[in-house]
Design a protein around this motif. Structure first.
Motif, PDB file in Angstrom:
ATOM      1  N   THR A 351      44.240 -17.325 -20.756  1.00  0.00           N
ATOM      2  CA  THR A 351      44.461 -15.670 -21.644  1.00  0.00           C
ATOM      3  C   THR A 351      44.955 -15.981 -23.052  1.00  0.00           C
ATOM      4  O   THR A 351      45.165 -16.965 -23.410  1.00  0.00           O
ATOM      5  CB  THR A 351      45.823 -15.050 -20.863  1.00  0.00           C
ATOM      6  N   ILE A 352      44.738 -14.759 -23.521  1.00  0.00           N
ATOM      7  CA  ILE A 352      45.262 -14.779 -25.018  1.00  0.00           C
ATOM      8  C   ILE A 352      46.142 -13.375 -25.171  1.00  0.00           C
ATOM      9  O   ILE A 352      45.970 -12.424 -24.498  1.00  0.00           O
ATOM     10  CB  ILE A 352      43.998 -14.747 -26.105  1.00  0.00           C
ATOM     11  N   PHE A 353      47.053 -13.595 -26.250  1.00  0.00           N
ATOM     12  CA  PHE A 353      47.933 -12.305 -26.676  1.00  0.00           C
ATOM     13  C   PHE A 353      47.183 -11.747 -27.699  1.00  0.00           C
ATOM     14  O   PHE A 353      47.058 -12.362 -28.827  1.00  0.00           O
ATOM     15  CB  PHE A 353      49.284 -12.723 -26.969  1.00  0.00           C
ATOM     16  N   LEU A 354      47.030 -10.319 -27.718  1.00  0.00           N
ATOM     17  CA  LEU A 354      46.443  -9.397 -28.985  1.00  0.00           C
ATOM     18  C   LEU A 354      47.318  -8.605 -29.365  1.00  0.00           C
ATOM     19  O   LEU A 354      47.805  -7.637 -28.309  1.00  0.00           O
ATOM     20  CB  LEU A 354      45.193  -9.003 -28.533  1.00  0.00           C
ATOM     21  N   ARG A 355      47.843  -8.483 -30.528  1.00  0.00           N
ATOM     22  CA  ARG A 355      48.810  -7.452 -30.986  1.00  0.00           C
ATOM     23  C   ARG A 355      48.039  -6.026 -31.379  1.00  0.00           C
ATOM     24  O   ARG A 355      46.880  -6.210 -32.025  1.00  0.00           O
ATOM     25  CB  ARG A 355      49.519  -7.966 -32.219  1.00  0.00           C
ATOM     26  N   LEU A 356      48.571  -5.205 -31.118  1.00  0.00           N
ATOM     27  CA  LEU A 356      47.982  -3.800 -31.331  1.00  0.00           C
ATOM     28  C   LEU A 356      48.828  -2.967 -32.612  1.00  0.00           C
ATOM     29  O   LEU A 356      49.699  -3.697 -32.965  1.00  0.00           O
ATOM     30  CB  LEU A 356      48.093  -2.842 -30.244  1.00  0.00           C
ATOM     31  N   PHE A 357      48.069  -2.244 -33.294  1.00  0.00           N
ATOM     32  CA  PHE A 357      48.469  -1.664 -34.503  1.00  0.00           C
ATOM     33  C   PHE A 357      50.083  -1.146 -34.455  1.00  0.00           C
ATOM     34  O   PHE A 357      50.584  -1.380 -35.571  1.00  0.00           O
ATOM     35  CB  PHE A 357      47.444  -0.930 -35.135  1.00  0.00           C
ATOM     36  N   ASP A 358      50.477  -0.729 -33.364  1.00  0.00           N
ATOM     37  CA  ASP A 358      51.737  -0.274 -33.365  1.00  0.00           C
ATOM     38  C   ASP A 358      52.790  -1.258 -32.873  1.00  0.00           C
ATOM     39  O   ASP A 358      53.952  -0.918 -32.654  1.00  0.00           O
ATOM     40  CB  ASP A 358      51.862   1.040 -32.230  1.00  0.00           C
ATOM     41  N   GLY A 359      52.475  -2.389 -32.840  1.00  0.00           N
ATOM     42  CA  GLY A 359      53.241  -3.463 -32.497  1.00  0.00           C
ATOM     43  C   GLY A 359      53.244  -3.865 -31.044  1.00  0.00           C
ATOM     44  O   GLY A 359      53.975  -4.916 -30.458  1.00  0.00           O
ATOM     45  N   SER A 360      52.635  -2.851 -30.162  1.00  0.00           N
ATOM     46  CA  SER A 360      52.569  -3.340 -28.851  1.00  0.00           C
ATOM     47  C   SER A 360      51.547  -4.351 -28.749  1.00  0.00           C
ATOM     48  O   SER A 360      51.007  -4.681 -29.433  1.00  0.00           O
ATOM     49  CB  SER A 360      52.062  -2.129 -28.079  1.00  0.00           C
ATOM     50  N   GLY A 361      51.253  -4.654 -27.342  1.00  0.00           N
ATOM     51  CA  GLY A 361      50.192  -5.826 -27.180  1.00  0.00           C
ATOM     52  C   GLY A 361      49.706  -5.872 -25.782  1.00  0.00           C
ATOM     53  O   GLY A 361      49.971  -5.173 -24.939  1.00  0.00           O
ATOM     54  N   LEU A 362      48.620  -6.649 -25.823  1.00  0.00           N
ATOM     55  CA  LEU A 362      47.910  -7.056 -24.678  1.00  0.00           C
ATOM     56  C   LEU A 362      47.874  -8.477 -24.247  1.00  0.00           C
ATOM     57  O   LEU A 362      47.964  -9.149 -25.114  1.00  0.00           O
ATOM     58  CB  LEU A 362      46.272  -6.357 -24.583  1.00  0.00           C
ATOM     59  N   GLN A 363      48.005  -8.789 -22.953  1.00  0.00           N
ATOM     60  CA  GLN A 363      47.487 -10.137 -22.418  1.00  0.00           C
ATOM     61  C   GLN A 363      46.367 -10.020 -21.637  1.00  0.00           C
ATOM     62  O   GLN A 363      46.119  -9.233 -20.990  1.00  0.00           O
ATOM     63  CB  GLN A 363      48.689 -10.765 -21.678  1.00  0.00           C
ATOM     64  N   VAL A 364      45.395 -10.662 -22.332  1.00  0.00           N
ATOM     65  CA  VAL A 364      43.955 -10.521 -21.837  1.00  0.00           C
ATOM     66  C   VAL A 364      43.468 -11.779 -21.014  1.00  0.00           C
ATOM     67  O   VAL A 364      43.577 -12.832 -21.870  1.00  0.00           O
ATOM     68  CB  VAL A 364      43.077  -9.902 -22.661  1.00  0.00           C
ATOM     69  N   THR A 365      43.005 -11.735 -19.939  1.00  0.00           N
ATOM     70  CA  THR A 365      42.236 -12.863 -19.252  1.00  0.00           C
ATOM     71  C   THR A 365      41.139 -13.176 -20.039  1.00  0.00           C
ATOM     72  O   THR A 365      40.163 -12.383 -19.953  1.00  0.00           O
ATOM     73  CB  THR A 365      42.034 -12.772 -17.908  1.00  0.00           C
ATOM     74  N   THR A 366      40.615 -14.376 -20.724  1.00  0.00           N
ATOM     75  CA  THR A 366      39.577 -14.633 -21.655  1.00  0.00           C
ATOM     76  C   THR A 366      38.463 -15.601 -20.804  1.00  0.00           C
ATOM     77  O   THR A 366      37.476 -15.520 -21.146  1.00  0.00           O
ATOM     78  CB  THR A 366      39.766 -15.023 -22.806  1.00  0.00           C
ATOM     79  N   ALA A 367      39.047 -16.492 -19.896  1.00  0.00           N
ATOM     80  CA  ALA A 367      38.132 -17.281 -19.360  1.00  0.00           C
ATOM     81  C   ALA A 367      38.249 -17.803 -17.988  1.00  0.00           C
ATOM     82  O   ALA A 367      39.620 -17.583 -17.629  1.00  0.00           O
ATOM     83  CB  ALA A 367      37.965 -18.639 -20.376  1.00  0.00           C
TER      84      ALA A 367
END
Length: 416
Positions: A351-367
């Motif tokens: 997985t990777i962690f992706l920051r959204l513009f308001d400071g919230s975020g996603l952890q997304v399975t990438t592979a």
């Protein structure tokens, strides 16, 4: 009339685009669509349309809908993907997880313990004492049971005990009444802001067994090399057997579990299949490598160690992700036995962690993780010997999983 209707449509779209909540929803949907590479069927357009309606309902009474209105909507969308490694975090949650991943400072004073409520037992049982923490400095140990704080007993209601403790942890010293192996003790702990970095530690027991505790694989170029260093310490100390304790290890960086496992097996390897381009990572002869698109990217060297003696690995249902990768490598590389419970079940993806513009975020399975032959790993580790944690026994001073591991090591080494 047609012209007026078109202007109305343009006006509505303009308001939607101007909404911070809509912008956040769009960003999260776009990133999820771009990066997701797991085993779940994404159906992003279907989910986007479904939850767009939910967002419009949430924002119906808002002239300018704030991002907070989008948080539960995005969370529900991400949850419906059905991937336990793909999650949404509020700004507060995302900041906290980034502090933990980077080994930063806690956001408030802490004791530096992990606690467990045990049905039928008063108080809170200590299941982990963080290194270099106020709890460690005060002498708290795994298995201690906290019964009272500053003379005030913890609530009888199990659901209230953690909050009771949390409310009293500030900048003033706390006097804890604890029970340790049926003995009452008073321990004074001074809470403070602590480092969230959790590095491996080693205990050399009098019976010659080394217990290597790995609480996390977070910390680039820190955890893997330290595992090799501790293995050398165990060898220098005359240890004949080793228990690798991965209980409650939620994972971390792939580089660190690959390098760390290399202290027990000759070589480790992962091929990561994503929706952009595959990559390869591995460890051999003290060298960690990363290859993508036919090119090798930054890597590092360690002073290699190799433990060739008997080993047993401990896991539980909170052993996850990179800790599952580590265990797979030991199981498949040397048929090292594993004791405990089936692990969390996210051991076949990254997985990777992706920051959204308001400071919230996603952890997304990438592979998806593959072996050299292209086969996929199973999602969880199945122990060779199934044994659940016994918190009641731990509160009495007995770690039954560790006892069973030492017993198995003695049989493996012919020490009956």
């Amino acid at each position: 009339m047609l012209k007026r209707g078109l202007w109305g449509l343009v006006l509505l779209l303009g308001l939607a685009l101007a909404s911070p909540a809509q912008d956040l929803f769009n960003e999260a949907s776009r990133l999820l669509s771009s990066y997701y590479g797991g085993f779940a069927q994404l159906r992003i357009e279907e989910l986007r349309q479904k939850y767009q309606q939910e967002l419009e309902k949430a924002c119906a009474q808002e002239a300018t809908c704030p991002t907070q209105k989008a948080h539960p909507v995005i969370q529900a969308l991400v949850a419906e993907v059905g991937d336990r490694h793909t999650r949404f975090f509020t700004p507060e949650e995302y900041a906290e997880i980034q502090r933990r991943l980077s080994g930063g400072q806690s956001s408030r004073p802490q004791l530096g313990v992990q606690l467990q409520v045990v049905p039928g037992l008063a108080g809170l049982v200590v299941v982990e004492v963080l290194s270099e923490s106020p709890a460690e400095e005060a002498g708290l140990r795994r298995g201690d049971r906290i019964l009272a704080i500053n003379g005030e007993p913890l609530p009888e209601a199990e659901s209230e005990r953690l909050a009771f403790l949390r409310e009293r942890v500030g900048e003033l010293p706390l006097s804890l009444t604890i029970e340790r192996a049926q003995r009452r003790l008073e321990v004074v702990v001074q809470p403070r802001v602590i480092s969230l970095r959790q590095l491996p530690s080693l205990v050399l027991r009098p019976d010659g067994v080394a217990v290597l505790r790995i609480p996390s694989f977070s910390g680039y170029q820190q955890v893997g090399p330290r595992i090799h260093e501790l293995v050398r310490q165990a060898q220098a100390g005359g240890a004949w057997g080793m228990v690798v304790d991965l209980r409650n290890n939620g994972g971390g960086l792939l580089s660190e579990c690959l390098v760390g496992a290399g202290a027990f097996v000759e070589e480790t390897y992962r091929r990561l299949e994503d929706n952009l381009r595959p990559s390869e990572q591995g460890y051999k002869n003290g060298y960690y490598y990363f290859r993508s698109g036919g090119q090798e990217r930054p890597q590092y060297l360690v002073q290699p160690a190799r433990w060739t003696g008997p080993v047993v690995v401990l896991v539980n249902e909170r052993t996850a992700s990179c800790a599952e990768f580590f265990t797979f490598d030991l199981q498949e590389g040397r048929k090292i036995p594993v004791i405990g419970q089936p692990t969390a079940g996210v051991g076949n993806t990254t997985t990777i962690f992706l920051r959204l513009f308001d400071g919230s975020g996603l952890q997304v399975t990438t592979a998806k993780a593959q072996r050299r032959d292209g086969s996929y790993y199973q999602d969880r580790v199945i122990p060779d010997l199934s044994l659940a944690e016994d918190w009641g026994a731990l509160a009495e001073g007995r770690d039954l999983l560790l006892e069973k591991a030492v017993e198995l090591l003695a049989k493996m080494a012919g020490r009956f």
